[in-house]
Enzyme design. Sequence first.
Site, mmCIF file in Angstrom:
data_model
loop_
_atom_site.group_PDB
_atom_site.id
_atom_site.type_symbol
_atom_site.label_atom_id
_atom_site.label_comp_id
_atom_site.label_asym_id
_atom_site.label_seq_id
_atom_site.Cartn_x
_atom_site.Cartn_y
_atom_site.Cartn_z
ATOM 1 N N CYS A 129 0.843 -1.194 0.000
ATOM 2 C CA CYS A 129 0.000 0.000 0.000
ATOM 3 C C CYS A 129 0.876 1.242 0.000
ATOM 4 O O CYS A 129 1.881 1.304 0.722
ATOM 5 C CB CYS A 129 -0.892 -0.005 1.245
ATOM 6 S SG CYS A 129 -2.025 1.397 1.359
ATOM 7 N N HIS A 172 -9.224 -4.120 -1.671
ATOM 8 C CA HIS A 172 -8.256 -3.284 -0.955
ATOM 9 C C HIS A 172 -8.717 -1.827 -0.926
ATOM 10 O O HIS A 172 -8.683 -1.171 0.123
ATOM 11 C CB HIS A 172 -6.899 -3.415 -1.658
ATOM 12 C CG HIS A 172 -5.790 -2.635 -1.042
ATOM 13 N ND1 HIS A 172 -4.772 -3.227 -0.330
ATOM 14 C CD2 HIS A 172 -5.511 -1.302 -1.054
ATOM 15 C CE1 HIS A 172 -3.919 -2.285 0.081
ATOM 16 N NE2 HIS A 172 -4.348 -1.106 -0.349
ATOM 17 N N GLU A 173 -9.175 -1.328 -2.079
ATOM 18 C CA GLU A 173 -9.603 0.074 -2.151
ATOM 19 C C GLU A 173 -10.921 0.312 -1.419
ATOM 20 O O GLU A 173 -11.099 1.351 -0.764
ATOM 21 C CB GLU A 173 -9.708 0.535 -3.606
ATOM 22 C CG GLU A 173 -8.414 0.435 -4.400
ATOM 23 C CD GLU A 173 -7.218 1.098 -3.719
ATOM 24 O OE1 GLU A 173 -7.403 2.094 -2.989
ATOM 25 O OE2 GLU A 173 -6.090 0.600 -3.907
#
Length: 199
Positions: A129, A172-173
Amino acid sequence: MSEPVGEAAADPVTAAGSARLAAWTEVELGVAGRVLDVVRAPAGVLAAAGEDVDPAAPESVQLAADLVATMRVSPGCVGLAANQVGVGVRMFCVDVSQHPKTRTHHGTFVLCNAEVVAASRKERAREGCMSVPDLTGDVKRAGRLTVRGLLPGTGEEVTVATDAFEARCLQHEIDHTDGLLFLDRVAGAHAIHARQTYL
């Protein structure tokens, strides 16, 4: 989401849905995106759930273009959420088209107020990230995914069905928009690793 990070779905995307995402890209190209600074943990904005956004508002279209511009100049970046640039709203961009682990992809697109409507086939893989640049983690996520969201500019609702790496990136987003980092998803300290390279 940034790089380190079965079976392919049989054409999981409808032609109409893919065309609508591509049409948004044309809108994005008409707005000059600004490259913004990426916020790093433990900044509070990363731990707070974002607010729903009006996708048709001019500031939403500008933010969408800014997210894409920032993603494109950030090495190894395949997705970026609004709170990662300090804006606490539910918006993110994704583009996994050049990633070697990609099977299905929809090119560059931005979704507002996105939510998961179906998920299956859990798989564990390494994630990184931009907001946690020194660490990676082993995270279990669905390998097949359907997400519903709104396109910036038009506000049109689209449903994106995908798999493999794009599915992981979307999850993830969406986690970012809920105030979660990949570190919140790992099984324990043994699943967190020092990043060896940052491409």
